[in-house]
Design an enzyme around this catalytic site. Structure first.
Site, mmCIF file in Angstrom:
data_model
loop_
_atom_site.group_PDB
_atom_site.id
_atom_site.type_symbol
_atom_site.label_atom_id
_atom_site.label_comp_id
_atom_site.label_asym_id
_atom_site.label_seq_id
_atom_site.Cartn_x
_atom_site.Cartn_y
_atom_site.Cartn_z
ATOM 1 N N CYS A 105 0.836 -1.203 0.000
ATOM 2 C CA CYS A 105 0.000 0.000 0.000
ATOM 3 C C CYS A 105 0.873 1.257 0.000
ATOM 4 C CB CYS A 105 -0.987 -0.029 1.170
ATOM 5 S SG CYS A 105 -2.358 1.142 0.974
ATOM 6 N N HIS A 198 -3.635 -5.014 0.449
ATOM 7 C CA HIS A 198 -3.129 -5.473 1.740
ATOM 8 C C HIS A 198 -3.227 -6.999 1.847
ATOM 9 C CE1 HIS A 198 -2.507 -1.696 3.995
ATOM 10 N NE2 HIS A 198 -3.481 -1.211 3.238
ATOM 11 N N GLU A 200 -1.761 -8.782 3.912
ATOM 12 C CA GLU A 200 -1.646 -9.151 5.330
ATOM 13 C C GLU A 200 -2.933 -8.908 6.113
ATOM 14 O OE1 GLU A 200 -1.106 -4.729 5.656
ATOM 15 O OE2 GLU A 200 -0.891 -6.295 4.130
#
Length: 260
Positions: A105, A198, A200
Site C-alpha cells: 500500500c 493489503h 496481510e
C-alpha cells in the site's frame, strides 16, 4: 527495535510506517505480529523498525538482512516529512544493494517514488473493500520454485487507499491491474515488489479501519456503511497473496529470460 528471535540464518525487517491501532494491539498484538504471521516462516528472524517514529536500521547493519517489508500508512507517500524522505533514501540504498524489498500500500507507493516513479491522489477517490485484480502476462515471466504457475490470473485482495502509483520507475514492470487502479502490483528486477492492496489484512482489520475513517471524517458515514456491507459478502484470496509474498521474500523469485 522489536525482535522475533528464531533459529536460522534468514533475517528480515518490517519498516512500519503506521502506528498500531488500539484494535490491532488488542486482538493481534500490533501490526508487527500481523505481518510476521502472514509472511514469516519457521527459521526466519524478524526485526521491527518504527520508521514513522523515526526509528531506522543503521546503514552498517543492512547487510544482515535478506529482505525488508514496508507497511501501509495513513501518510502520503509523496509527502515531505523528514521520516518519509529518510525512508526514500533507505529504499534507494537497499535497491543499490540488491536487497529484497516488498512494499505494501503506502510501501508500494513510496517504493515507487524512491526509485523514480510518480505517485499522486487517485482521480477516482477512495478504494476500500475487496478488489479483484488481474495478473498480467509479465507476472508469469517470473519463475518461482514452489508453484507460482498454479496461481490463477485474477485474485481478490483487501484495499484501502486514496493515493496510487501513476507511473512506475523506468525499467519497472506492471504485473497486476484492476478496473480501479492501473498499477496494482509492480516489479523492478528480481528484488523489488510493490503491492497496492493489503495481503496481510484480515476482513475484521479493514472493518475496524473503515469505522475509524468514518469517525475522523475521512470518509462519509453512508459510504462507510456501504463498504462494510460489501465487505461481508466478499473474500480475499489471502493464501495466494501470502504465497506470492513469501516466495518473493525468501529469494525464489527469479525473472525468466525472454527469447526472441
Amino acid at each position: 527495535m522489536r525482535e522475533v528471535k528464531v533459529q536460522g540464518e534468514k533475517r528480515y525487517a518490517l519498516l512500519l510506517a503506521a502506528k498500531d491501532s488500539e484494535y490491532v494491539k488488542k486482538l493481534y498484538d500490533g501490526y508487527f505480529k500481523v505481518f510476521v504471521d502472514a509472511f514469516g516462516d519457521e527459521g526466519k528472524k524478524w526485526d521491527l523498525f518504527r520508521v514513522v517514529e523515526g526509528e531506522f536500521p543503521e546503514l552498517d547493519q543492512l547487510h544482515n538482512y535478506q529482505g525488508f517489508v514496508v507497511s501501509g500508512s495513513p501518510h502520503d507517500a509523496y509527502g515531505d516529512e523528514h521520516w518519509i524522505l529518510e525512508l526514500c533514501f533507505l529504499l534507494q540504498t537497499l535497491f543499490a544493494m540488491q536487497k529484497k524489498v516488498l512494499g505494501i500500500c503506502f510501501g508500494h507507493q513510496v517504493l515507487c517514488r524512491a526509485l523514480g516513479g510518480k505517485v499522486a491522489r487517485s482521480d477516482s477517490g477512495w478504494d476500500i473493500g475487496v478488489r479483484t485484480v488481474s495478473l498480467t502476462e509479465d507476472f508469469y515471466s517470473y519463475g518461482l520454485f514452489d508453484g507460482l504457475d498454479e496461481i490463477p490470473p485474477t485474485l481478490s485482495i483487501i484495499e484501502c487507499h486514496q493515493d496510487e502509483v501513476w507511473e512506475v520507475p523506468e525499467g519497472a514492470q506492471v504485473v497486476a491491474c484492476s478496473d480501479k487502479t492501473g498499477v496494482e502490483m509492480f516489479t523492478f528486477g528480481d528484488n523489488i515488489l510493490g503491492i497496492q492492496g493489503h495481503p496481510e489484512y484480515t476482513k475484521d482489520i479493514l472493518d475496524n479501519l473503515i469505522d475509524r475513517l468514518s469517525s475522523n471524517n475521512s470518509i462519509e458515514r453512508d459510504f462507510a456503511e456501504e463498504k462494510k456491507l460489501q465487505l461481508m459478502e466478499a473474500e480475499p484470496d489471502r493464501k495466494y497473496w501470502e504465497k506470492i509474498c513469501k516466495s518473493f521474500l525468501k529469494g525464489s523469485w527469479t525473472q525468466l529470460p525472454t527469447y526472441f
